[in-house]
Write an enzyme that holds these catalytic residues in place. Structure first.
Site, PDB file in Angstrom:
ATOM      1  N   GLY A  14      31.484  32.323  40.371  1.00 30.02           N
ATOM      2  CA  GLY A  14      31.580  32.543  38.929  1.00 30.02           C
ATOM      3  C   GLY A  14      30.322  33.059  38.274  1.00 30.02           C
ATOM      4  O   GLY A  14      30.157  32.931  37.048  1.00 30.02           O
ATOM      5  N   SER A  15      29.430  33.685  39.044  1.00 24.22           N
ATOM      6  CA  SER A  15      28.200  34.183  38.399  1.00 24.22           C
ATOM      7  C   SER A  15      28.533  35.251  37.354  1.00 24.22           C
ATOM      8  O   SER A  15      27.901  35.301  36.292  1.00 24.22           O
ATOM      9  CB  SER A  15      27.213  34.721  39.436  1.00 24.22           C
ATOM     10  OG  SER A  15      27.801  35.744  40.197  1.00 24.22           O
ATOM     11  N   ASN A  16      29.543  36.063  37.612  1.00 23.86           N
ATOM     12  CA  ASN A  16      29.938  37.071  36.617  1.00 23.86           C
ATOM     13  C   ASN A  16      30.591  36.419  35.402  1.00 23.86           C
ATOM     14  O   ASN A  16      30.282  36.779  34.262  1.00 23.86           O
ATOM     15  CB  ASN A  16      30.885  38.097  37.242  1.00 23.86           C
ATOM     16  CG  ASN A  16      30.145  39.069  38.128  1.00 23.86           C
ATOM     17  OD1 ASN A  16      29.479  39.974  37.652  1.00 23.86           O
ATOM     18  ND2 ASN A  16      30.212  38.856  39.430  1.00 23.86           N
ATOM     19  N   ILE A  90      47.046  40.963  41.194  1.00 17.68           N
ATOM     20  CA  ILE A  90      47.585  40.800  39.835  1.00 17.68           C
ATOM     21  C   ILE A  90      49.020  41.321  39.820  1.00 17.68           C
ATOM     22  O   ILE A  90      49.273  42.457  40.220  1.00 17.68           O
ATOM     23  CB  ILE A  90      46.699  41.583  38.825  1.00 17.68           C
ATOM     24  CG1 ILE A  90      45.282  41.005  38.815  1.00 17.68           C
ATOM     25  CG2 ILE A  90      47.308  41.560  37.430  1.00 17.68           C
ATOM     26  CD1 ILE A  90      45.177  39.553  38.425  1.00 17.68           C
ATOM     27  N   ASN A 104      38.292  45.002  36.037  1.00 18.28           N
ATOM     28  CA  ASN A 104      37.818  44.382  37.280  1.00 18.28           C
ATOM     29  C   ASN A 104      36.423  44.899  37.601  1.00 18.28           C
ATOM     30  O   ASN A 104      36.043  45.998  37.198  1.00 18.28           O
ATOM     31  CB  ASN A 104      38.769  44.746  38.434  1.00 18.28           C
ATOM     32  CG  ASN A 104      38.376  44.073  39.738  1.00 18.28           C
ATOM     33  OD1 ASN A 104      38.041  42.885  39.769  1.00 18.28           O
ATOM     34  ND2 ASN A 104      38.395  44.829  40.828  1.00 18.28           N
ATOM     35  N   HIS A 106      34.140  45.653  41.014  1.00 18.15           N
ATOM     36  CA  HIS A 106      34.221  45.741  42.477  1.00 18.15           C
ATOM     37  C   HIS A 106      32.813  46.008  43.013  1.00 18.15           C
ATOM     38  O   HIS A 106      32.106  46.878  42.498  1.00 18.15           O
ATOM     39  CB  HIS A 106      35.177  46.868  42.891  1.00 18.15           C
ATOM     40  CG  HIS A 106      35.377  46.914  44.364  1.00 18.15           C
ATOM     41  ND1 HIS A 106      36.221  46.058  45.028  1.00 18.15           N
ATOM     42  CD2 HIS A 106      34.785  47.676  45.321  1.00 18.15           C
ATOM     43  CE1 HIS A 106      36.162  46.298  46.327  1.00 18.15           C
ATOM     44  NE2 HIS A 106      35.296  47.269  46.532  1.00 18.15           N
ATOM     45  N   ASP A 147      42.020  48.516  43.469  1.00 18.77           N
ATOM     46  CA  ASP A 147      40.761  49.259  43.298  1.00 18.77           C
ATOM     47  C   ASP A 147      40.923  50.749  43.012  1.00 18.77           C
ATOM     48  O   ASP A 147      40.055  51.552  43.380  1.00 18.77           O
ATOM     49  CB  ASP A 147      39.857  49.084  44.544  1.00 18.77           C
ATOM     50  CG  ASP A 147      39.558  47.620  44.820  1.00 18.77           C
ATOM     51  OD1 ASP A 147      39.446  46.854  43.852  1.00 18.77           O
ATOM     52  OD2 ASP A 147      39.423  47.258  46.000  1.00 18.77           O
TER      53      ASP A 147
HETATM   54  C1  GRF Z   1      31.472  39.863  42.754  1.00 17.81           C
HETATM   55  O1  GRF Z   1      30.698  40.424  43.768  1.00 17.81           O
HETATM   56  C2  GRF Z   1      32.399  40.895  42.175  1.00 17.81           C
HETATM   57  O2  GRF Z   1      31.912  42.196  42.275  1.00 17.81           O
HETATM   58  C3  GRF Z   1      33.637  40.729  43.016  1.00 17.81           C
HETATM   59  O3  GRF Z   1      33.700  39.364  43.334  1.00 17.81           O
HETATM   60  C4  GRF Z   1      32.407  38.794  43.286  1.00 17.81           C
HETATM   61  C5  GRF Z   1      32.465  37.587  42.413  1.00 17.81           C
HETATM   62  O4  GRF Z   1      31.267  36.858  42.418  1.00 17.81           O
HETATM   63  N1  GRF Z   1      34.806  41.228  42.367  1.00 17.81           N
HETATM   64  P1  GRF Z   1      31.062  35.659  41.381  1.00 17.81           P
HETATM   65  O5  GRF Z   1      32.150  34.632  41.641  1.00 17.81           O
HETATM   66  O6  GRF Z   1      31.157  36.218  39.993  1.00 17.81           O
HETATM   67  O7  GRF Z   1      29.714  35.099  41.661  1.00 17.81           O
END
Ligand code: GRF
Length: 193
Positions: A14-16, A90, A104, A106, A147
């Site tokens: 979940g870093s994003n 999805i 999304n 990627h 994608d």
């Molecule tokens: C990321 O590398 C993103 O590009 C991909 O999944 C990964 C998720 O990482 N779609 P995080 O859970 O957000 O750390």
């Protein structure tokens, strides 16, 4: 501008998702309505809760049910859905209900290293095996094929022969942290998403 409601779908670290939550914190125009997670043990669950975010846990069977996600998003008046490491396909009816409203990220420069099975370390391994001189991230709308939706933005980083899967991943994650939330905001503010 009416406040835009975002739903973040995540399955892992979940870093994003966290950087998106933090980016929009205190912004009256953008509200993170909930984080949907299909894995009870995923780190994002506790991390989001510690930031007082609403977390909705679901099963993979629910994700595949024809109306579950559409109903959930419509009931919560969601405007934009963000896939932040969500590892389930999805369903088509959600894509049709939210045309060019599902974004999304990627971890490669699409169309290279995209498609079924291309996620996480598999992507970075394939990049290394191909001796690529650069890699990067692609932020794109979701279409029915994995994608392949319209690309909103791409950012690249150089690689060298010393790079390992771990260092490639770190370089890519750095790009994600710098750009993903910023590009989402740009789509909302400049392109009326
Ligand atoms: C990321 O590398 C993103 O590009 C991909 O999944 C990964 C998720 O990482 N779609 P995080 O859970 O957000 O750390």
């Amino acid at each position: 501008m009416k406040t835009k409601n975002l739903a973040l779908f995540a399955s892992g670290t979940g870093s994003n998702a966290l950087s998106i939550i933090q980016h929009f914190e205190g912004n009256p125009k953008v509200n993170v309505a909930f984080i949907l997670c299909n894995k009870t043990t995923a780190p994002i669950v506790e991390r989001a809760k510690s930031l007082h975010q609403r977390v909705i846990l679901c099963t993979n069977a629910e994700v595949e049910q024809p109306h579950f996600l559409v109903n959930l998003c419509k009931e919560n008046e969601i405007d934009l859905i963000i896939l932040a490491g969500f590892l389930r396909k999805i369903p088509t009816n959600l894509i049709l209900a939210y045309p060019e409203k599902i974004i999304n990220i990627h971890p490669s420069l699409l169309p290279k290293f995209g498609g079924a099975g291309m996620y996480g370390a598999h992507v970075h391994q394939a990049v290394k095996d191909a001796n690529e001189k650069e890699t990067g991230i692609s932020i794109h709308y979701v279409s029915e094929e994995f994608d392949t939706g319209r690309i909103i933005a791409q950012f690249s980083v150089l690689l060298n022969s010393q790079d390992t899967i771990v260092t490639i991943q770190k370089k890519v994650q750095k790009l994600e942290q710098i750009h993903f939330a910023r590009i989402i905001e740009q789509e909302i503010v400049e392109n009326g998403k």
